[in-house]
Design a protein around this motif. Structure first.
Motif, PDB file in Angstrom:
ATOM      1  N   VAL A  46       0.835  -1.193   0.000  1.00 21.47           N
ATOM      2  CA  VAL A  46       0.000   0.000   0.000  1.00 21.47           C
ATOM      3  C   VAL A  46       0.876   1.252   0.000  1.00 21.47           C
ATOM      4  CG1 VAL A  46      -1.853   1.227   1.214  1.00 21.47           C
ATOM      5  CG2 VAL A  46      -1.746  -1.276   1.303  1.00 21.47           C
ATOM      6  N   ASN A  47       0.536   2.190  -0.854  1.00 22.40           N
ATOM      7  CA  ASN A  47       1.268   3.446  -0.965  1.00 22.40           C
ATOM      8  C   ASN A  47       0.664   4.475  -0.012  1.00 22.40           C
ATOM      9  OD1 ASN A  47       3.063   5.373  -1.891  1.00 22.40           O
ATOM     10  ND2 ASN A  47       1.719   6.013  -3.568  1.00 22.40           N
ATOM     11  N   GLU A  48       1.073   4.388   1.232  1.00 21.60           N
ATOM     12  CA  GLU A  48       0.566   5.277   2.264  1.00 21.60           C
ATOM     13  C   GLU A  48       1.565   5.255   3.414  1.00 21.60           C
ATOM     14  OE1 GLU A  48      -2.932   4.197   4.867  1.00 21.60           O
ATOM     15  OE2 GLU A  48      -3.893   5.580   3.468  1.00 21.60           O
ATOM     16  N   ASN A  49       1.629   6.339   4.143  1.00 21.51           N
ATOM     17  CA  ASN A  49       2.524   6.382   5.297  1.00 21.51           C
ATOM     18  C   ASN A  49       1.821   5.810   6.518  1.00 21.51           C
ATOM     19  OD1 ASN A  49       4.684   7.572   3.947  1.00 21.51           O
ATOM     20  ND2 ASN A  49       3.816   9.607   4.208  1.00 21.51           N
ATOM     21  N   LYS A  50       2.284   4.673   6.944  1.00 23.49           N
ATOM     22  CA  LYS A  50       1.760   4.034   8.150  1.00 23.49           C
ATOM     23  C   LYS A  50       2.902   3.214   8.726  1.00 23.49           C
ATOM     24  CE  LYS A  50      -2.480   2.400   8.390  1.00 23.49           C
ATOM     25  NZ  LYS A  50      -3.694   1.549   8.342  1.00 23.49           N
ATOM     26  N   VAL A  51       3.022   3.228  10.019  1.00 30.61           N
ATOM     27  CA  VAL A  51       4.031   2.413  10.678  1.00 30.61           C
ATOM     28  C   VAL A  51       3.591   0.955  10.590  1.00 30.61           C
ATOM     29  CG1 VAL A  51       5.196   1.991  12.882  1.00 30.61           C
ATOM     30  CG2 VAL A  51       4.582   4.320  12.223  1.00 30.61           C
ATOM     31  N   GLN A  52       4.507   0.084  10.240  1.00 26.88           N
ATOM     32  CA  GLN A  52       4.153  -1.316  10.035  1.00 26.88           C
ATOM     33  C   GLN A  52       3.468  -1.929  11.261  1.00 26.88           C
ATOM     34  OE1 GLN A  52       4.667  -2.705   6.916  1.00 26.88           O
ATOM     35  NE2 GLN A  52       3.412  -4.378   7.660  1.00 26.88           N
ATOM     36  N   SER A  53       3.825  -1.485  12.456  1.00 28.20           N
ATOM     37  CA  SER A  53       3.206  -2.019  13.678  1.00 28.20           C
ATOM     38  C   SER A  53       1.740  -1.609  13.823  1.00 28.20           C
ATOM     39  CB  SER A  53       4.000  -1.579  14.906  1.00 28.20           C
ATOM     40  OG  SER A  53       3.994  -0.170  15.031  1.00 28.20           O
ATOM     41  N   GLU A  54       1.286  -0.635  13.045  1.00 24.55           N
ATOM     42  CA  GLU A  54      -0.114  -0.200  13.078  1.00 24.55           C
ATOM     43  C   GLU A  54      -1.002  -1.005  12.134  1.00 24.55           C
ATOM     44  OE1 GLU A  54       0.753   4.538  13.913  1.00 24.55           O
ATOM     45  OE2 GLU A  54       0.287   3.876  11.877  1.00 24.55           O
ATOM     46  N   VAL A  55      -0.410  -1.826  11.320  1.00 27.93           N
ATOM     47  CA  VAL A  55      -1.145  -2.586  10.313  1.00 27.93           C
ATOM     48  C   VAL A  55      -1.935  -3.715  10.966  1.00 27.93           C
ATOM     49  CG1 VAL A  55      -0.900  -4.074   8.286  1.00 27.93           C
ATOM     50  CG2 VAL A  55       0.529  -2.036   8.535  1.00 27.93           C
ATOM     51  N   GLN A  56      -3.174  -3.904  10.491  1.00 28.13           N
ATOM     52  CA  GLN A  56      -4.008  -5.002  10.977  1.00 28.13           C
ATOM     53  C   GLN A  56      -4.009  -6.115   9.928  1.00 28.13           C
ATOM     54  OE1 GLN A  56      -5.701  -5.820  13.892  1.00 28.13           O
ATOM     55  NE2 GLN A  56      -5.748  -7.700  12.721  1.00 28.13           N
ATOM     56  N   HIS A  57      -3.279  -7.181  10.200  1.00 26.22           N
ATOM     57  CA  HIS A  57      -3.273  -8.348   9.322  1.00 26.22           C
ATOM     58  C   HIS A  57      -4.558  -9.133   9.576  1.00 26.22           C
ATOM     59  CE1 HIS A  57       0.873  -7.405   8.355  1.00 26.22           C
ATOM     60  NE2 HIS A  57       1.063  -7.227   9.659  1.00 26.22           N
ATOM     61  N   VAL A  58      -5.044  -9.831   8.557  1.00 27.80           N
ATOM     62  CA  VAL A  58      -6.349 -10.490   8.665  1.00 27.80           C
ATOM     63  C   VAL A  58      -6.235 -11.960   8.277  1.00 27.80           C
ATOM     64  CG1 VAL A  58      -8.739 -10.476   7.859  1.00 27.80           C
ATOM     65  CG2 VAL A  58      -7.496  -8.306   8.103  1.00 27.80           C
ATOM     66  N   PHE A  59      -6.583 -12.818   9.197  1.00 26.25           N
ATOM     67  CA  PHE A  59      -6.591 -14.255   8.959  1.00 26.25           C
ATOM     68  C   PHE A  59      -7.976 -14.772   9.332  1.00 26.25           C
ATOM     69  CE2 PHE A  59      -2.287 -12.960   9.396  1.00 26.25           C
ATOM     70  CZ  PHE A  59      -1.583 -13.745   8.498  1.00 26.25           C
ATOM     71  N   LEU A  60      -8.649 -15.401   8.374  1.00 29.65           N
ATOM     72  CA  LEU A  60     -10.036 -15.816   8.553  1.00 29.65           C
ATOM     73  C   LEU A  60     -10.197 -17.327   8.436  1.00 29.65           C
ATOM     74  CD1 LEU A  60     -11.690 -13.071   6.298  1.00 29.65           C
ATOM     75  CD2 LEU A  60     -11.404 -13.022   8.785  1.00 29.65           C
ATOM     76  N   LYS A  61     -11.282 -17.807   9.004  1.00 26.41           N
ATOM     77  CA  LYS A  61     -11.643 -19.226   9.006  1.00 26.41           C
ATOM     78  C   LYS A  61     -10.492 -20.045   9.592  1.00 26.41           C
ATOM     79  CE  LYS A  61     -15.027 -18.494   5.425  1.00 26.41           C
ATOM     80  NZ  LYS A  61     -15.506 -18.797   4.104  1.00 26.41           N
ATOM     81  N   GLU A  62     -10.138 -21.160   8.972  1.00 29.68           N
ATOM     82  CA  GLU A  62      -9.073 -22.009   9.512  1.00 29.68           C
ATOM     83  C   GLU A  62      -7.712 -21.324   9.482  1.00 29.68           C
ATOM     84  OE1 GLU A  62      -9.275 -25.123  11.041  1.00 29.68           O
ATOM     85  OE2 GLU A  62     -11.382 -24.521  11.026  1.00 29.68           O
ATOM     86  N   ALA A  63      -7.563 -20.325   8.620  1.00 33.05           N
ATOM     87  CA  ALA A  63      -6.285 -19.611   8.500  1.00 33.05           C
ATOM     88  C   ALA A  63      -5.955 -18.806   9.759  1.00 33.05           C
ATOM     89  CB  ALA A  63      -6.307 -18.694   7.278  1.00 33.05           C
ATOM     90  N   LYS A  64      -6.909 -18.631  10.657  1.00 34.34           N
ATOM     91  CA  LYS A  64      -6.623 -17.953  11.930  1.00 34.34           C
ATOM     92  C   LYS A  64      -5.509 -18.666  12.688  1.00 34.34           C
ATOM     93  CE  LYS A  64     -11.182 -16.018  12.921  1.00 34.34           C
ATOM     94  NZ  LYS A  64     -12.294 -16.016  13.880  1.00 34.34           N
ATOM     95  N   LYS A  65      -5.366 -19.949  12.432  1.00 31.78           N
ATOM     96  CA  LYS A  65      -4.349 -20.751  13.120  1.00 31.78           C
ATOM     97  C   LYS A  65      -2.937 -20.420  12.647  1.00 31.78           C
ATOM     98  CE  LYS A  65      -7.554 -24.611  13.530  1.00 31.78           C
ATOM     99  NZ  LYS A  65      -7.864 -25.949  13.013  1.00 31.78           N
ATOM    100  N   LEU A  66      -2.822 -19.798  11.477  1.00 32.70           N
ATOM    101  CA  LEU A  66      -1.500 -19.538  10.904  1.00 32.70           C
ATOM    102  C   LEU A  66      -0.698 -18.515  11.705  1.00 32.70           C
ATOM    103  CD1 LEU A  66      -2.391 -19.399   7.107  1.00 32.70           C
ATOM    104  CD2 LEU A  66      -1.113 -21.206   8.294  1.00 32.70           C
ATOM    105  N   ARG A  67      -1.323 -17.414  12.059  1.00 31.43           N
ATOM    106  CA  ARG A  67      -0.603 -16.326  12.745  1.00 31.43           C
ATOM    107  C   ARG A  67      -1.469 -15.679  13.814  1.00 31.43           C
ATOM    108  NH1 ARG A  67       4.121 -14.097  10.689  1.00 31.43           N
ATOM    109  NH2 ARG A  67       4.144 -13.310  12.806  1.00 31.43           N
ATOM    110  N   PRO A  68      -1.803 -16.393  14.857  1.00 29.31           N
ATOM    111  CA  PRO A  68      -2.621 -15.793  15.921  1.00 29.31           C
ATOM    112  C   PRO A  68      -1.933 -14.597  16.570  1.00 29.31           C
ATOM    113  CG  PRO A  68      -1.779 -17.935  16.604  1.00 29.31           C
ATOM    114  CD  PRO A  68      -1.437 -17.771  15.151  1.00 29.31           C
ATOM    115  N   ASP A  69      -0.618 -14.543  16.484  1.00 29.30           N
ATOM    116  CA  ASP A  69       0.130 -13.430  17.069  1.00 29.30           C
ATOM    117  C   ASP A  69      -0.087 -12.118  16.321  1.00 29.30           C
ATOM    118  OD1 ASP A  69       1.557 -14.873  14.968  1.00 29.30           O
ATOM    119  OD2 ASP A  69       3.237 -13.520  15.363  1.00 29.30           O
TER     120      ASP A  69
END
Length: 121
Positions: free
Chosen positions: A92-115
């Motif tokens: 994404v072409n926008e200024n945002k600190v990487q720690s502010e990003v909300q990663h999204v894991f849905l359904k069974e994929a929630k198990k991949l990166r709960p952190d």
């Protein structure tokens, strides 16, 4: 520029399920991160080897992501890994600190990166 990760699983390898799941995942990524389509630089989609009915990028084009570069790849196979999974890496072409990003894991994929997940569901 920053990147956003996401993943979702489907029950069956059908065009309809893959496109619907990809659209659901993209919508959540855009909503949670307040991303405007015009700011998307590129999206890399990967699918596990058991998904081959359609390119997930078709869902992005249907949503109006017309000017970003889209690429679909087959995920590297690892013995015992999650099946029927679609993954996204969006730039994404926008200024945002990487720690502010909300990663999204849905359904069974929630198990991949709960952190990386906040509880939205």
């Amino acid at each position: 520029m920053y990147s956003v990760r996401g993943a979702i699983t489907v029950e069956n390898d059908t065009k309809e399920e893959i496109l619907n799941a990809t659209e659901e995942l993209l919508k959540h990524i855009l909503d949670f991160n307040k991303i405007e389509i015009k700011d998307i630089i590129s999206v890399i989609f990967s699918c596990t080897k058991d998904l081959k009915s359609v390119y997930p990028a078709e869902a992005a084009r249907k949503m109006g992501i017309l000017h970003a570069s889209l690429l679909c790849l087959q995920e590297m196979f690892v013995e015992g890994s999650m099946e029927k999974c679609i993954r996204i890496l969006m730039f994404v072409n926008e200024n945002k600190v990487q720690s502010e990003v909300q990663h999204v894991f849905l359904k069974e994929a929630k198990k991949l990166r709960p952190d990386l997940m906040k509880e939205f569901f």
